[in-house]
Write a protein that holds these residues in place. Sequence first.
Motif, PDB file in Angstrom:
ATOM      1  N   HIS A   1      39.213  49.259  38.664  1.00 43.45           N
ATOM      2  CA  HIS A   1      38.208  48.213  38.494  1.00 43.45           C
ATOM      3  C   HIS A   1      38.745  46.850  38.938  1.00 43.45           C
ATOM      4  CE1 HIS A   1      36.739  51.370  35.707  1.00 43.45           C
ATOM      5  NE2 HIS A   1      35.577  51.019  36.233  1.00 43.45           N
ATOM      6  N   ARG A   2      39.666  46.893  39.905  1.00 38.30           N
ATOM      7  CA  ARG A   2      40.255  45.655  40.407  1.00 38.30           C
ATOM      8  C   ARG A   2      40.421  45.771  41.927  1.00 38.30           C
ATOM      9  NH1 ARG A   2      44.977  45.839  37.864  1.00 38.30           N
ATOM     10  NH2 ARG A   2      44.224  45.028  35.887  1.00 38.30           N
ATOM     11  N   ALA A   3      39.972  44.731  42.651  1.00 35.75           N
ATOM     12  CA  ALA A   3      40.052  44.732  44.109  1.00 35.75           C
ATOM     13  C   ALA A   3      40.350  43.333  44.598  1.00 35.75           C
ATOM     14  CB  ALA A   3      38.742  45.244  44.716  1.00 35.75           C
ATOM     15  N   VAL A   4      40.695  43.227  45.892  1.00 31.30           N
ATOM     16  CA  VAL A   4      41.051  41.939  46.474  1.00 31.30           C
ATOM     17  C   VAL A   4      40.441  41.846  47.865  1.00 31.30           C
ATOM     18  CG1 VAL A   4      43.267  42.869  47.289  1.00 31.30           C
ATOM     19  CG2 VAL A   4      42.972  40.403  47.030  1.00 31.30           C
ATOM     20  N   ALA A   5      39.937  40.660  48.199  1.00 30.21           N
ATOM     21  CA  ALA A   5      39.318  40.417  49.502  1.00 30.21           C
ATOM     22  C   ALA A   5      39.719  39.036  49.978  1.00 30.21           C
ATOM     23  CB  ALA A   5      37.792  40.532  49.407  1.00 30.21           C
TER      24      ALA A   5
ATOM     25  N   GLY B   1      42.515  37.323  54.363  1.00 31.79           N
ATOM     26  CA  GLY B   1      42.299  38.713  54.757  1.00 31.79           C
ATOM     27  C   GLY B   1      43.616  39.441  54.931  1.00 31.79           C
ATOM     28  N   TYR B   2      44.592  38.764  55.547  1.00 27.53           N
ATOM     29  CA  TYR B   2      45.948  39.320  55.620  1.00 27.53           C
ATOM     30  C   TYR B   2      46.478  39.541  54.210  1.00 27.53           C
ATOM     31  CZ  TYR B   2      51.026  39.356  55.941  1.00 27.53           C
ATOM     32  OH  TYR B   2      52.356  39.703  55.795  1.00 27.53           O
ATOM     33  N   GLY B   3      46.310  38.543  53.341  1.00 28.67           N
ATOM     34  CA  GLY B   3      46.800  38.669  51.978  1.00 28.67           C
ATOM     35  C   GLY B   3      46.154  39.812  51.224  1.00 28.67           C
ATOM     36  N   ALA B   4      44.847  40.006  51.412  1.00 25.18           N
ATOM     37  CA  ALA B   4      44.143  41.063  50.686  1.00 25.18           C
ATOM     38  C   ALA B   4      44.709  42.439  51.037  1.00 25.18           C
ATOM     39  CB  ALA B   4      42.652  40.995  50.996  1.00 25.18           C
ATOM     40  N   ILE B   5      44.869  42.703  52.335  1.00 24.42           N
ATOM     41  CA  ILE B   5      45.366  44.013  52.752  1.00 24.42           C
ATOM     42  C   ILE B   5      46.818  44.220  52.315  1.00 24.42           C
ATOM     43  CG2 ILE B   5      45.899  45.458  54.749  1.00 24.42           C
ATOM     44  CD1 ILE B   5      42.907  45.217  54.151  1.00 24.42           C
ATOM     45  N   THR B   6      47.660  43.212  52.504  1.00 26.78           N
ATOM     46  CA  THR B   6      49.071  43.397  52.155  1.00 26.78           C
ATOM     47  C   THR B   6      49.286  43.462  50.654  1.00 26.78           C
ATOM     48  OG1 THR B   6      49.435  41.000  52.373  1.00 26.78           O
ATOM     49  CG2 THR B   6      49.928  42.373  54.289  1.00 26.78           C
ATOM     50  N   LEU B   7      48.528  42.706  49.879  1.00 22.26           N
ATOM     51  CA  LEU B   7      48.656  42.808  48.425  1.00 22.26           C
ATOM     52  C   LEU B   7      48.254  44.196  47.944  1.00 22.26           C
ATOM     53  CD1 LEU B   7      47.285  39.333  47.282  1.00 22.26           C
ATOM     54  CD2 LEU B   7      49.599  40.196  46.929  1.00 22.26           C
ATOM     55  N   ALA B   8      47.163  44.743  48.482  1.00 20.70           N
ATOM     56  CA  ALA B   8      46.729  46.074  48.055  1.00 20.70           C
ATOM     57  C   ALA B   8      47.749  47.140  48.452  1.00 20.70           C
ATOM     58  CB  ALA B   8      45.367  46.390  48.656  1.00 20.70           C
ATOM     59  N   LEU B   9      48.404  46.960  49.603  1.00 23.07           N
ATOM     60  CA  LEU B   9      49.394  47.944  50.047  1.00 23.07           C
ATOM     61  C   LEU B   9      50.727  47.791  49.323  1.00 23.07           C
ATOM     62  CD1 LEU B   9      48.658  47.841  53.884  1.00 23.07           C
ATOM     63  CD2 LEU B   9      48.045  49.671  52.281  1.00 23.07           C
ATOM     64  N   ARG B  10      51.083  46.571  48.944  1.00 28.39           N
ATOM     65  CA  ARG B  10      52.334  46.343  48.211  1.00 28.39           C
ATOM     66  C   ARG B  10      52.194  46.630  46.721  1.00 28.39           C
ATOM     67  NH1 ARG B  10      56.496  43.860  50.812  1.00 28.39           N
ATOM     68  NH2 ARG B  10      56.066  42.585  52.669  1.00 28.39           N
ATOM     69  N   TYR B  11      51.010  46.432  46.185  1.00 28.70           N
ATOM     70  CA  TYR B  11      50.767  46.590  44.748  1.00 28.70           C
ATOM     71  C   TYR B  11      49.615  47.570  44.522  1.00 28.70           C
ATOM     72  CZ  TYR B  11      53.481  42.252  44.653  1.00 28.70           C
ATOM     73  OH  TYR B  11      54.461  41.293  44.825  1.00 28.70           O
ATOM     74  N   PRO B  12      49.770  48.808  44.960  1.00 32.59           N
ATOM     75  CA  PRO B  12      48.675  49.776  44.788  1.00 32.59           C
ATOM     76  C   PRO B  12      48.427  50.149  43.337  1.00 32.59           C
ATOM     77  CG  PRO B  12      50.643  50.884  45.573  1.00 32.59           C
ATOM     78  CD  PRO B  12      50.948  49.412  45.620  1.00 32.59           C
ATOM     79  N   ASP B  13      49.386  49.828  42.455  1.00 34.33           N
ATOM     80  CA  ASP B  13      49.165  50.036  41.029  1.00 34.33           C
ATOM     81  C   ASP B  13      48.249  48.977  40.429  1.00 34.33           C
ATOM     82  OD1 ASP B  13      51.308  48.230  41.634  1.00 34.33           O
ATOM     83  OD2 ASP B  13      51.791  48.163  39.502  1.00 34.33           O
ATOM     84  N   VAL B  14      48.019  47.896  41.182  1.00 33.51           N
ATOM     85  CA  VAL B  14      47.199  46.791  40.696  1.00 33.51           C
ATOM     86  C   VAL B  14      45.795  46.810  41.310  1.00 33.51           C
ATOM     87  CG1 VAL B  14      47.011  44.267  40.533  1.00 33.51           C
ATOM     88  CG2 VAL B  14      49.256  45.379  40.356  1.00 33.51           C
TER      89      VAL B  14
END
Length: 322
Positions: free
Chosen positions: A164-168, A174-187
Amino acid sequence: MLGIAALGRVAAPARAQSAPAPRHGRLVADTLWSPALGVRKQFVVYLPPSYDRDPARRYPVAYYLHDAGGTEWDWVRRGGLAVVADSLAARGAGEAIVVMPDGDDGWYTTWNALANVDACRRDTARAEPAASYCVPWPRYDDYVARDLVARVDSAYRTRPDRTHRAVAGLGMGGYGAITLALRYPDVFAAAVSHSGLLSPLYAGPTPYTPPARDAQTADEFRRVRVAASAQQLTAFGPDTGGWVARDPGRLAAHLRSTRPALMPALVVDVGTADPVVDGTRAFRDRLAALGIALVYREWAGKLATNPPVAESLAWLLARFGS
């Protein structure tokens, strides 16, 4: 104008007069102390229409990141995010808390080197005070994924789990959204990039022709660096190692090989006139070669001034199932 408005109300059918007033969410300006940065930062929170009416309800959270040169208010003042979120809620598309942090020009990553805080404090050209902008510890990824998420989950009625948590984000965001999701997939379980720099080392032809190709020589890397902004150079560093470590395609490949079950759902779009369009197409093909699912869209023109926030937020709400 007042007379016209009054006439419209009088002429309206009786049942329209008795209809309930439109429901709107509200905006909150909040702050947190970030141990990752060593300063206090501001963030803006959109609370959906039902938040105050239903005190027992908990909500998914979407984090929206601004572009380089932007502020935590950009998505509201320039992107119309609150209006879009209200409209989606009125249509029954769902509701979510939306959090918009101040990311400076930090590229939402841990910098290759510490910042020169003294020089930053002497710079009087900025609109933002040095106390919040000049960070001694530029760990902008930990700031968002750890400090900010913890603060939001403790202060607001969230559903505090990755599903129930996402980033855009837009551009740098946009760079930050993709890299944060890939670095912190537990979040984060999902991410959306609007015209993000997703192939920072791309050195292939223009227009893009597969296969995707990164800089392979010192001269090619020098040309890539010349095209980068000063802020990106500070964050990524002067050598290829720093750029490779921050490359979204390589982050995706690493997650695919180590924790594939936590691969976030990804949406990427770009304007056909955006300067990052070739690199975005290269990123699309890299993920396809890795067998990583990706929702990909191209829009006519540039997205910098008109990102498709309605499409991205609607997609996130559908994933949340809210």
